[in-house]
Design a protein around this motif. Structure first.
Motif, PDB file in Angstrom:
ATOM      1  N   GLY A 113       0.736   1.975  -2.761  1.00 44.92           N
ATOM      2  CA  GLY A 113       1.363   0.826  -2.116  1.00 44.92           C
ATOM      3  C   GLY A 113       1.659   1.160  -0.666  1.00 44.92           C
ATOM      4  N   PRO A 114       2.522   0.378   0.004  1.00 46.68           N
ATOM      5  CA  PRO A 114       2.783   0.581   1.433  1.00 46.68           C
ATOM      6  C   PRO A 114       3.244   1.991   1.809  1.00 46.68           C
ATOM      7  N   LEU A 115       4.096   2.612   1.006  1.00 48.33           N
ATOM      8  CA  LEU A 115       4.569   3.956   1.349  1.00 48.33           C
ATOM      9  C   LEU A 115       3.429   4.972   1.334  1.00 48.33           C
ATOM     10  N   THR A 116       2.590   4.902   0.315  1.00 50.48           N
ATOM     11  CA  THR A 116       1.479   5.841   0.214  1.00 50.48           C
ATOM     12  C   THR A 116       0.429   5.552   1.279  1.00 50.48           C
ATOM     13  N   TRP A 117       0.104   4.261   1.493  1.00 48.65           N
ATOM     14  CA  TRP A 117      -0.846   3.926   2.561  1.00 48.65           C
ATOM     15  C   TRP A 117      -0.348   4.450   3.903  1.00 48.65           C
ATOM     16  N   ASN A 118       0.950   4.267   4.179  1.00 52.15           N
ATOM     17  CA  ASN A 118       1.496   4.725   5.460  1.00 52.15           C
ATOM     18  C   ASN A 118       1.277   6.229   5.627  1.00 52.15           C
ATOM     19  N   ALA A 119       1.568   6.998   4.573  1.00 52.01           N
ATOM     20  CA  ALA A 119       1.388   8.445   4.651  1.00 52.01           C
ATOM     21  C   ALA A 119      -0.094   8.803   4.785  1.00 52.01           C
TER      22      ALA A 119
END
Length: 159
Positions: free
Chosen positions: A147-153
């Motif tokens: 999700g957004p947290l993993t994509w950001n990382a």
């Protein structure tokens, strides 16, 4: 890639958001706040929970605490979250069983971080294990959901 490719041409080109605002830009705001630790429902409606998260972010960053997302708040928020504005709107949540081009993108990116995946566009058990390993390594919830947290990382060093 140049900075102008990452951020909107000007912060002023982003709309001022406040309680009652709705739409894609509010969803993007909510996703960015979630990247920074909020637990908002990404529904595109700027309600009391989004306002509280904005106020917390503003207070935490020494900004005027008014719950309104104007140029100063946008500026810091865009610098604090590394995924470009438009990209967050196009990246889906991926999990075991997902298929397609975004899984290929995920697999290629995981390989950039040392995974040895066959890039086939199928989110199978090996991709799941690689996602969980990546999440664990970067202190994210190792749930295997991208999700957004993993994509950001994942995208942080790319941009």
């Amino acid at each position: 890639m140049q900075a102008t490719d990452i951020f909107p041409k000007t912060i002023q080109s982003l709309p001022t958001l406040r309680r009652g605002s709705q739409g894609k830009t509010v969803k993007n705001l909510q996703e960015r706040l979630n990247i920074l630790g909020s637990r908002l429902v990404v529904d595109g409606f700027f309600g009391p929970a989004t306002e509280a998260a904005v106020k917390y972010y503003q207070k935490d960053n020494g900004l005027l605490v008014d719950g309104i997302v104007g140029p100063q708040t946008w500026n810091l928020l865009l610098k604090s979250t590394t995924v470009p504005f438009e990209v967050l709107q196009t990246l889906p949540v991926l999990s075991f069983g997902s298929t397609g081009d975004n899984v290929i993108r995920l697999q290629n990116r995981l390989n950039d971080f040392g995974a040895s995946l066959v890039v086939d566009g199928i989110f199978g058990s090996k991709t799941l294990a690689a996602v969980k390993n990546f999440q664990h390594r970067y202190s994210l919830a190792a749930d295997g959901i991208v999700g957004p947290l993993t994509w950001n990382a994942l995208l942080h060093e790319f941009f």
